[in-house]
Design a protein around this motif. Structure first.
Motif, PDB file in Angstrom:
ATOM      1  N   PRO A   1     -10.668   6.342   9.155  1.00 21.08           N
ATOM      2  CA  PRO A   1     -10.080   5.343   8.257  1.00 21.08           C
ATOM      3  C   PRO A   1     -10.337   5.611   6.774  1.00 21.08           C
ATOM      4  O   PRO A   1      -9.464   5.329   5.943  1.00 21.08           O
ATOM      5  CB  PRO A   1     -10.723   4.029   8.710  1.00 21.08           C
ATOM      6  N   ASP A   2     -11.499   6.189   6.415  1.00 20.01           N
ATOM      7  CA  ASP A   2     -11.774   6.411   4.996  1.00 20.01           C
ATOM      8  C   ASP A   2     -10.938   7.550   4.402  1.00 20.01           C
ATOM      9  O   ASP A   2     -11.046   7.850   3.221  1.00 20.01           O
ATOM     10  CB  ASP A   2     -13.265   6.642   4.741  1.00 20.01           C
ATOM     11  N   GLN A   3     -10.083   8.171   5.207  1.00 22.17           N
ATOM     12  CA  GLN A   3      -9.175   9.203   4.728  1.00 22.17           C
ATOM     13  C   GLN A   3      -7.758   8.667   4.510  1.00 22.17           C
ATOM     14  O   GLN A   3      -6.872   9.397   4.104  1.00 22.17           O
ATOM     15  CB  GLN A   3      -9.148  10.378   5.708  1.00 22.17           C
ATOM     16  N   VAL A   4      -7.537   7.379   4.785  1.00 22.06           N
ATOM     17  CA  VAL A   4      -6.221   6.766   4.594  1.00 22.06           C
ATOM     18  C   VAL A   4      -6.062   6.410   3.121  1.00 22.06           C
ATOM     19  O   VAL A   4      -6.842   5.639   2.561  1.00 22.06           O
ATOM     20  CB  VAL A   4      -6.040   5.516   5.479  1.00 22.06           C
ATOM     21  N   ALA A   5      -5.027   6.965   2.494  1.00 20.88           N
ATOM     22  CA  ALA A   5      -4.767   6.714   1.081  1.00 20.88           C
ATOM     23  C   ALA A   5      -3.845   5.523   0.877  1.00 20.88           C
ATOM     24  O   ALA A   5      -4.018   4.757  -0.063  1.00 20.88           O
ATOM     25  CB  ALA A   5      -4.143   7.958   0.433  1.00 20.88           C
ATOM     26  N   LYS A   6      -2.866   5.349   1.761  1.00 23.01           N
ATOM     27  CA  LYS A   6      -1.843   4.324   1.543  1.00 23.01           C
ATOM     28  C   LYS A   6      -1.360   3.766   2.862  1.00 23.01           C
ATOM     29  O   LYS A   6      -1.143   4.510   3.820  1.00 23.01           O
ATOM     30  CB  LYS A   6      -0.662   4.959   0.796  1.00 23.01           C
ATOM     31  N   LEU A   7      -1.204   2.458   2.913  1.00 24.90           N
ATOM     32  CA  LEU A   7      -0.596   1.771   4.045  1.00 24.90           C
ATOM     33  C   LEU A   7       0.671   1.079   3.577  1.00 24.90           C
ATOM     34  O   LEU A   7       0.718   0.563   2.455  1.00 24.90           O
ATOM     35  CB  LEU A   7      -1.518   0.683   4.601  1.00 24.90           C
ATOM     36  N   THR A   8       1.658   1.051   4.446  1.00 22.26           N
ATOM     37  CA  THR A   8       2.808   0.175   4.245  1.00 22.26           C
ATOM     38  C   THR A   8       2.880  -0.687   5.495  1.00 22.26           C
ATOM     39  O   THR A   8       2.892  -0.158   6.613  1.00 22.26           O
ATOM     40  CB  THR A   8       4.109   0.964   4.051  1.00 22.26           C
ATOM     41  N   VAL A   9       2.871  -2.005   5.305  1.00 24.82           N
ATOM     42  CA  VAL A   9       2.946  -2.916   6.439  1.00 24.82           C
ATOM     43  C   VAL A   9       4.248  -3.694   6.369  1.00 24.82           C
ATOM     44  O   VAL A   9       4.717  -4.060   5.290  1.00 24.82           O
ATOM     45  CB  VAL A   9       1.720  -3.869   6.521  1.00 24.82           C
ATOM     46  N   PHE A  10       4.815  -3.901   7.527  1.00 24.21           N
ATOM     47  CA  PHE A  10       6.070  -4.630   7.654  1.00 24.21           C
ATOM     48  C   PHE A  10       5.797  -5.874   8.488  1.00 24.21           C
ATOM     49  O   PHE A  10       5.244  -5.775   9.594  1.00 24.21           O
ATOM     50  CB  PHE A  10       7.125  -3.749   8.334  1.00 24.21           C
ATOM     51  N   VAL A  11       6.164  -7.038   7.965  1.00 25.96           N
ATOM     52  CA  VAL A  11       5.870  -8.305   8.621  1.00 25.96           C
ATOM     53  C   VAL A  11       7.172  -9.079   8.817  1.00 25.96           C
ATOM     54  O   VAL A  11       7.895  -9.353   7.843  1.00 25.96           O
ATOM     55  CB  VAL A  11       4.879  -9.150   7.786  1.00 25.96           C
ATOM     56  N   VAL A  12       7.460  -9.419  10.066  1.00 30.39           N
ATOM     57  CA  VAL A  12       8.646 -10.217  10.382  1.00 30.39           C
ATOM     58  C   VAL A  12       8.392 -11.658   9.952  1.00 30.39           C
ATOM     59  O   VAL A  12       7.330 -12.225  10.228  1.00 30.39           O
ATOM     60  CB  VAL A  12       8.983 -10.141  11.884  1.00 30.39           C
ATOM     61  N   ASP A  13       9.361 -12.228   9.246  1.00 35.39           N
ATOM     62  CA  ASP A  13       9.286 -13.627   8.798  1.00 35.39           C
ATOM     63  C   ASP A  13       7.956 -13.942   8.113  1.00 35.39           C
ATOM     64  O   ASP A  13       7.282 -14.922   8.438  1.00 35.39           O
ATOM     65  CB  ASP A  13       9.517 -14.587   9.976  1.00 35.39           C
ATOM     66  N   HIS A  14       7.607 -13.106   7.159  1.00 34.99           N
ATOM     67  CA  HIS A  14       6.336 -13.267   6.444  1.00 34.99           C
ATOM     68  C   HIS A  14       6.256 -14.621   5.747  1.00 34.99           C
ATOM     69  O   HIS A  14       7.221 -15.100   5.174  1.00 34.99           O
ATOM     70  CB  HIS A  14       6.173 -12.164   5.400  1.00 34.99           C
ATOM     71  N   ASP A  15       5.082 -15.222   5.823  1.00 36.30           N
ATOM     72  CA  ASP A  15       4.748 -16.389   5.009  1.00 36.30           C
ATOM     73  C   ASP A  15       3.260 -16.306   4.702  1.00 36.30           C
ATOM     74  O   ASP A  15       2.539 -15.486   5.266  1.00 36.30           O
ATOM     75  CB  ASP A  15       5.134 -17.710   5.691  1.00 36.30           C
TER      76      ASP A  15
END
Length: 160
Positions: free
Chosen positions: A100-114
């Motif tokens: 995990p400490d090698q992860v530079a960037k995440l993109t998360v997708f959330v359905v019907d985010h609130d």
């Protein structure tokens, strides 16, 4: 400043400069987390403003991981899907020999985010990444690849 390929992630923008590679050992390769003091501190929300990948590193891209378990089943519960998606991301990282400490960037997708979903998202990202929070972008979406999917996370990873 050393000659290197540098990636700077700022709000989804990738800035790249290229130069002659230098000799660096794998133990020297570390992500540099940048949270400028003149900007809002994003760490309580589970991410960093920018992360720099050293030029001597290789970069891997992990496809979106959803909340499916090993059989492909999806819980109808958002929190269960998020927890499983991060477990799946951990398995994908292990599969490419990364942590995990090698992860530079995440993109998360959330359905019907609130806003009620932010606590679940923040808790899970902090459980996985601790103090070394990657840069992150949250994208609200009306749906994902499969109708029962409520969450998906993809990653950009520095390989040593």
């Amino acid at each position: 400043m050393s000659h290197a390929i540098k990636h700077l992630f700022i709000g989804g923008l990738i800035i790249m400069t290229m130069a002659i590679p230098t000799t660096t050992t794998a133990s020297d390769l570390k992500l540099t987390i940048v949270n400028p003091p003149k900007l809002y501190d994003p760490t309580p929300n589970g991410y960093s403003t920018a992360v720099i990948v050293p030029g001597e590193a290789r970069v891997a891209y992990i496809s979106g991981q959803g909340g499916q378990d090993g059989t492909g089943a999806l819980s109808p519960d958002f929190a269960v899907q998020v927890k499983q998606a991060y477990a799946n991301l951990a398995t994908a990282l292990e599969g490419i020999g990364a942590r995990p400490d090698q992860v530079a960037k995440l993109t998360v997708f959330v359905v019907d985010h609130d806003m009620s979903k932010l606590e679940v998202l923040t808790r899970n990202v902090k459980e996985m990444f601790g103090e070394k929070l990657p840069a992150q972008t949250l994208v609200p979406v009306p749906r994902l690849a499969v109708d029962p999917m409520l969450f998906e996370v993809e990653a950009i990873v520095m390989l040593k």
